[in-house]
Design an enzyme around this catalytic site. Structure first.
Site, PDB file in Angstrom:
ATOM      1  N   HIS A 187      -2.160  -2.330  -9.411  1.00  0.00           N
ATOM      2  CA  HIS A 187      -3.174  -1.699  -8.561  1.00  0.00           C
ATOM      3  C   HIS A 187      -4.386  -2.619  -8.517  1.00  0.00           C
ATOM      4  O   HIS A 187      -4.707  -3.273  -9.499  1.00  0.00           O
ATOM      5  CB  HIS A 187      -3.591  -0.343  -9.159  1.00  0.00           C
ATOM      6  CG  HIS A 187      -4.278   0.533  -8.180  1.00  0.00           C
ATOM      7  ND1 HIS A 187      -5.626   0.439  -7.926  1.00  0.00           N
ATOM      8  CD2 HIS A 187      -3.804   1.513  -7.370  1.00  0.00           C
ATOM      9  CE1 HIS A 187      -5.961   1.332  -7.003  1.00  0.00           C
ATOM     10  NE2 HIS A 187      -4.878   2.004  -6.652  1.00  0.00           N
ATOM     11  N   ASP A 231       2.692   5.862  -6.800  1.00  0.00           N
ATOM     12  CA  ASP A 231       3.884   5.743  -5.951  1.00  0.00           C
ATOM     13  C   ASP A 231       5.179   5.734  -6.754  1.00  0.00           C
ATOM     14  O   ASP A 231       6.220   6.163  -6.266  1.00  0.00           O
ATOM     15  CB  ASP A 231       3.796   4.477  -5.095  1.00  0.00           C
ATOM     16  CG  ASP A 231       2.716   4.624  -4.027  1.00  0.00           C
ATOM     17  OD1 ASP A 231       2.182   3.609  -3.578  1.00  0.00           O
ATOM     18  OD2 ASP A 231       2.397   5.780  -3.673  1.00  0.00           O
ATOM     19  N   HIS A 263       0.873  -1.199   0.000  1.00  0.00           N
ATOM     20  CA  HIS A 263       0.000   0.000   0.000  1.00  0.00           C
ATOM     21  C   HIS A 263       0.903   1.238   0.000  1.00  0.00           C
ATOM     22  O   HIS A 263       1.655   1.435  -0.935  1.00  0.00           O
ATOM     23  CB  HIS A 263      -0.946  -0.100   1.202  1.00  0.00           C
ATOM     24  CG  HIS A 263      -2.041   0.919   1.267  1.00  0.00           C
ATOM     25  ND1 HIS A 263      -2.407   1.729   0.223  1.00  0.00           N
ATOM     26  CD2 HIS A 263      -2.879   1.242   2.291  1.00  0.00           C
ATOM     27  CE1 HIS A 263      -3.416   2.501   0.598  1.00  0.00           C
ATOM     28  NE2 HIS A 263      -3.715   2.237   1.857  1.00  0.00           N
TER      29      HIS A 263
HETATM   30  C1  SDX Z   1      -1.398   2.278  -3.405  1.00  0.00           C
HETATM   31  O1  SDX Z   1      -6.014   0.671  -3.269  1.00  0.00           O
HETATM   32  C2  SDX Z   1      -5.607   1.889  -3.521  1.00  0.00           C
HETATM   33  O2  SDX Z   1      -6.293   2.751  -4.017  1.00  0.00           O
HETATM   34  C3  SDX Z   1      -4.163   2.106  -3.130  1.00  0.00           C
HETATM   35  C4  SDX Z   1      -3.587   3.471  -3.501  1.00  0.00           C
HETATM   36  C5  SDX Z   1      -4.266   4.587  -2.750  1.00  0.00           C
HETATM   37  O3  SDX Z   1      -4.209   5.721  -3.233  1.00  0.00           O
HETATM   38  O4  SDX Z   1      -4.740   4.307  -1.629  1.00  0.00           O
HETATM   39  O5  SDX Z   1      -3.730   3.668  -4.892  1.00  0.00           O
HETATM   40  C6  SDX Z   1      -2.103   3.545  -3.156  1.00  0.00           C
HETATM   41  O6  SDX Z   1      -1.282   1.500  -2.506  1.00  0.00           O
HETATM   42  C7  SDX Z   1      -0.917   1.952  -4.796  1.00  0.00           C
HETATM   43  C8  SDX Z   1      -0.308   0.537  -4.899  1.00  0.00           C
HETATM   44  C9  SDX Z   1       1.099   0.557  -4.304  1.00  0.00           C
HETATM   45  N1  SDX Z   1       1.624  -0.802  -4.196  1.00  0.00           N
HETATM   46  C10 SDX Z   1       2.639  -1.204  -4.992  1.00  0.00           C
HETATM   47  O7  SDX Z   1       3.093  -0.547  -5.918  1.00  0.00           O
HETATM   48  C11 SDX Z   1       3.183  -2.572  -4.615  1.00  0.00           C
HETATM   49  C12 SDX Z   1       3.317  -3.438  -5.858  1.00  0.00           C
HETATM   50  N2  SDX Z   1       1.942  -3.704  -6.341  1.00  0.00           N
HETATM   51  C13 SDX Z   1       1.403  -4.998  -6.070  1.00  0.00           C
HETATM   52  O8  SDX Z   1       1.773  -5.567  -4.851  1.00  0.00           O
HETATM   53  C14 SDX Z   1      -0.057  -5.158  -6.478  1.00  0.00           C
HETATM   54  O9  SDX Z   1      -0.195  -4.616  -7.717  1.00  0.00           O
HETATM   55  C15 SDX Z   1      -1.139  -4.589  -5.568  1.00  0.00           C
HETATM   56  C16 SDX Z   1      -1.013  -5.079  -4.178  1.00  0.00           C
HETATM   57  C17 SDX Z   1      -1.105  -3.102  -5.595  1.00  0.00           C
HETATM   58  C18 SDX Z   1      -2.483  -5.055  -6.128  1.00  0.00           C
HETATM   59  O10 SDX Z   1      -2.458  -6.403  -6.120  1.00  0.00           O
HETATM   60  P1  SDX Z   1      -3.769  -7.343  -6.292  1.00  0.00           P
HETATM   61  O11 SDX Z   1      -4.916  -6.556  -6.825  1.00  0.00           O
HETATM   62  O12 SDX Z   1      -3.962  -8.099  -5.038  1.00  0.00           O
HETATM   63  O13 SDX Z   1      -3.317  -8.271  -7.468  1.00  0.00           O
HETATM   64  P2  SDX Z   1      -2.269  -9.451  -7.355  1.00  0.00           P
HETATM   65  O14 SDX Z   1      -1.216  -9.137  -6.331  1.00  0.00           O
HETATM   66  O15 SDX Z   1      -3.035 -10.712  -7.183  1.00  0.00           O
HETATM   67  O16 SDX Z   1      -1.572  -9.402  -8.785  1.00  0.00           O
HETATM   68  C19 SDX Z   1      -2.228  -9.967  -9.927  1.00  0.00           C
HETATM   69  C20 SDX Z   1      -1.091 -10.517 -10.783  1.00  0.00           C
HETATM   70  C21 SDX Z   1      -0.170 -11.454 -10.017  1.00  0.00           C
HETATM   71  O17 SDX Z   1       0.412 -12.324 -10.965  1.00  0.00           O
HETATM   72  P3  SDX Z   1       0.068 -13.904 -10.818  1.00  0.00           P
HETATM   73  O18 SDX Z   1       0.578 -14.300  -9.448  1.00  0.00           O
HETATM   74  O19 SDX Z   1      -1.442 -14.003 -10.973  1.00  0.00           O
HETATM   75  O20 SDX Z   1       0.861 -14.514 -11.953  1.00  0.00           O
HETATM   76  O21 SDX Z   1      -0.244  -9.435 -11.219  1.00  0.00           O
HETATM   77  C22 SDX Z   1       1.054  -9.603 -10.666  1.00  0.00           C
HETATM   78  C23 SDX Z   1       0.927 -10.564  -9.500  1.00  0.00           C
HETATM   79  O22 SDX Z   1       2.157 -11.263  -9.322  1.00  0.00           O
HETATM   80  N3  SDX Z   1       1.486  -8.306 -10.165  1.00  0.00           N
HETATM   81  C24 SDX Z   1       2.741  -7.863 -10.239  1.00  0.00           C
HETATM   82  C25 SDX Z   1       2.697  -6.579  -9.654  1.00  0.00           C
HETATM   83  N4  SDX Z   1       1.442  -6.300  -9.263  1.00  0.00           N
HETATM   84  C26 SDX Z   1       0.697  -7.381  -9.576  1.00  0.00           C
HETATM   85  N5  SDX Z   1       3.859  -8.415 -10.722  1.00  0.00           N
HETATM   86  C27 SDX Z   1       4.984  -7.658 -10.617  1.00  0.00           C
HETATM   87  N6  SDX Z   1       5.034  -6.416 -10.067  1.00  0.00           N
HETATM   88  C28 SDX Z   1       3.908  -5.861  -9.585  1.00  0.00           C
HETATM   89  N7  SDX Z   1       3.957  -4.651  -9.037  1.00  0.00           N
END
Ligand code: SDX
Length: 383
Positions: free
Chosen positions: A271, A319, A223
Site C-alpha cells: 500500500h 483487497d 488500485h
Molecule cells: C487499494 O491508495 C489507497 O488508499 C488505495 C486503497 C483505497 O482504499 O483506495 O487502499 C485500495 O488500491 C489497495 C492497494 C491494492 N493494490 C494491490 O494490492 C496491488 C499490489 N500492490 C502494489 O502494486 C503496491 O503495493 C501499490 C501500488 C499498492 C503501492 O505501491 P507504491 O507505494 O508505489 O510502492 P512500490 O510499488 O514502489 O513498491 C515499493 C517496493 C517495490 O520493491 P522494489 O522495486 O523497491 O524492490 O515494494 C515492492 C515493490 O516491488 N512491492 C511489492 C508489492 N507491493 C510493493 N512486491 C510484491 N508484491 C507487492 N504487492
C-alpha cells in the site's frame, strides 16, 4: 527550483490539500472517517449510516436515518427504463466499462444542466450511491445471463444489491458481510481514484463525469482491480496445490515465493500509505471467518500474510480479504472491482462536493526535459 516545488514521482508522501472527510494513518491505527476509526464504522455502521457520515459529516439521528434510507431506496428503484434498454446494447466487455457507460448515461438523463447549490449536489450524490450498483448488476447479468433482477426498493440497500449480483436471496450474515465491505471501501483519503474525482471537480465539471473518471482510475490492478487479481491468484494456487496433492495452506508459501522470485507483485499486498497494517483487513477477516469455508480461508490468508511479512515486510491490504469474502458469497470475480466502486462512489461524491464548494483548479506544472530549438521542415527534407 525558482518559485517551483519539485515533488517525488507519483506524488509519494505529498500532501496536496486538506480534507475533513477521511485520513489514512500510515501505522494503520488511526485511519479516520469524519472522526471515527474506519474499523469502528466498518464493523458497526449500516450503509445508510456510513453514507450519511461520509457525506454530511455526522452519524444520522432517527429522522435523518429515515430520510437518507428512504431516498437511497427510492432512487435505487427509479432507474430510467431507457437506461435498462441502453444496457442491453452494451457488448460483453470488462464490467467496469458498464459503470463508466451507465454513469455517463445517468448524467445525460439527470443533469444536462449542472448546478452547484448544495441540495442539488447532495441529491445527485444519493442518486448515484443508489443507482450505480444497479448499473453494474444489470450490465453484468444481461451480458452473462441475458436477464437481470430489478431493484426492490422495499428492501435494505446492501441486501438488495447483493441479491441482484448473485441472483438469489442472501442470508442475513451474507448481506451484513457484504454491507460491511461497502462501508470499508467507502472512503480512503486521497487515493488515486478519489484524487481523480477531485481533479475533475476542480474544473467545475459535473459529479457524473467525476464519478465516471473515478471508476476509470479504480479499474487498474494497482488500485481497485487488485481484489480480482488476488482471487485469481488464490484459484491458480489451489489448482496447482491439487495437482501436487497438497493442501493450499501448505503450498501457498512456495507459490508466493516463486512469484516473488519472478519479480511479480502479489496482489492484495502492499500500500502507498500503510506500511505496517491495513485496519480494514481486521473487520473483513471477522466476516471471512463466519462465511462458507471460513476456517480454511482464514488459515490460507494468515499464512500468506506471514510469508509476505517475513519475505518483504509488506502487509496485506483490504483487497486480499474482500477477494476471499466475495468468493465465499459466490460473486463472479469480474464483479469484485465494481463492488469496490459501489462503496467508494459515496466517498468520491463527498470529495467532489468538498472540492467544488471551496475550489481551486488543480493544475500542477511540469519540468520539460525534451528537445528544443527544432524547426518545421517540409516532408521531403524530413525523412
Ligand atoms: C487499494 O491508495 C489507497 O488508499 C488505495 C486503497 C483505497 O482504499 O483506495 O487502499 C485500495 O488500491 C489497495 C492497494 C491494492 N493494490 C494491490 O494490492 C496491488 C499490489 N500492490 C502494489 O502494486 C503496491 O503495493 C501499490 C501500488 C499498492 C503501492 O505501491 P507504491 O507505494 O508505489 O510502492 P512500490 O510499488 O514502489 O513498491 C515499493 C517496493 C517495490 O520493491 P522494489 O522495486 O523497491 O524492490 O515494494 C515492492 C515493490 O516491488 N512491492 C511489492 C508489492 N507491493 C510493493 N512486491 C510484491 N508484491 C507487492 N504487492
Amino acid at each position: 527550483e525558482g518559485n517551483y516545488i519539485v515533488v517525488p514521482k507519483g506524488l509519494v508522501n505529498v500532501i496536496v490539500d486538506e480534507t475533513k472527510i477521511s485520513g489514512v494513518d500510515p501505522k494503520g491505527e488511526a485511519t479516520i472517517y469524519r472522526g471515527y476509526t474506519i474499523e469502528d464504522i466498518g464493523e458497526h455502521a449500516s450503509f445508510y449510516e456510513a453514507a450519511h457520515l461520509i457525506l454530511f459529516g455526522r452519524l444520522p439521528c432517527d429522522e435523518e436515518l429515515k430520510e437518507i434510507r428512504s431516498k437511497i431506496d427510492k432512487y435505487r428503484g427509479q432507474i430510467p427504463e431507457k437506461l435498462f434498454d441502453a444496457m442491453k446494447h452494451v457488448p460483453v466487455t470488462h464490467p467496469m466499462f458498464y459503470g463508466i457507460y451507465g454513469t455517463a448515461l445517468l448524467g445525460q438523463y439527470y443533469a444536462p444542466e449542472w448546478r452547484f447549490d448544495e441540495d442539488f449536489l447532495y441529491d445527485h450524490a444519493l442518486r448515484l450511491a443508489a443507482q450505480l450498483p444497479v448499473i453494474f448488476t444489470t450490465g453484468w447479468n444481461l451480458a452473462h445471463h441475458g436477464t437481470f433482477l430489478r431493484p426492490d426498493p422495499s428492501r435494505d440497500h446492501a441486501w438488495d444489491v447483493l441479491r441482484m449480483i448473485i441472483m438469489r436471496e442472501p442470508s442475513d450474515i451474507e448481506a451484513r458481510a457484504f454491507e460491511s465491505t461497502l462501508v470499508l471501501y467507502m472512503d480512503h483519503g486521497f487515493n488515486a481514484s478519489t484524487f481523480t474525482t477531485r481533479v475533475i471537480g476542480s474544473t467545475l465539471s459535473d459529479l457524473y463525469s467525476a464519478v465516471a473518471g473515478g471508476i476509470a482510475a479504480l479499474k487498474g490492478p494497482l488500485h481497485g482491480g487488485a481484489n480480482e487479481k488476488a482471487m485469481e491468484m488464490f484459484l491458480d494456487a489451489m489448482k496447482k496445490a491439487e495437482e501436487k496433492g497438497v493442501p493450499l495452506y501448505d503450498y501457498i508459501e512456495e507459490y508466493i515465493k516463486e512469484k516473488l522470485a519472478r519479480k511479480e507483485k502479489i496482489m492484495g499486498f502492499g500500500h502507498r500509505i500503510y506500511k505496517l497494517h491495513d485496519p480494514r483487513t481486521d473487520v473483513a477477516a471477522k466476516f471471512v471467518a463466519k462465511l462458507k469455508d471460513g476456517e480454511f480461508w482464514m488459515k490460507v490468508l494468515k499464512k500468506a500474510e506471514e510469508v509476505m511479512w517475513r519475505e518483504k515486510k509488506i502487509p496485506a491490504n483490504i483487497d486480499l480479504y474482500t477477494a476471499v469474502l466475495y468468493y465465499q458469497l459466490g460473486i463472479p470475480i469480474p464483479m469484485y472491482t465494481p463492488i469496490f466502486a459501489m462503496g467508494r462512489v459515496v466517498g468520491w461524491s463527498a470529495h467532489y462536493i468538498e472540492q467544488v464548494l471551496n475550489n481551486k483548479l488543480i493544475r500542477p506544472t511540469e519540468k520539460y526535459v525534451g528537445p528544443t530549438g527544432l524547426k518545421y521542415q517540409p516532408i521531403e527534407e524530413r525523412c
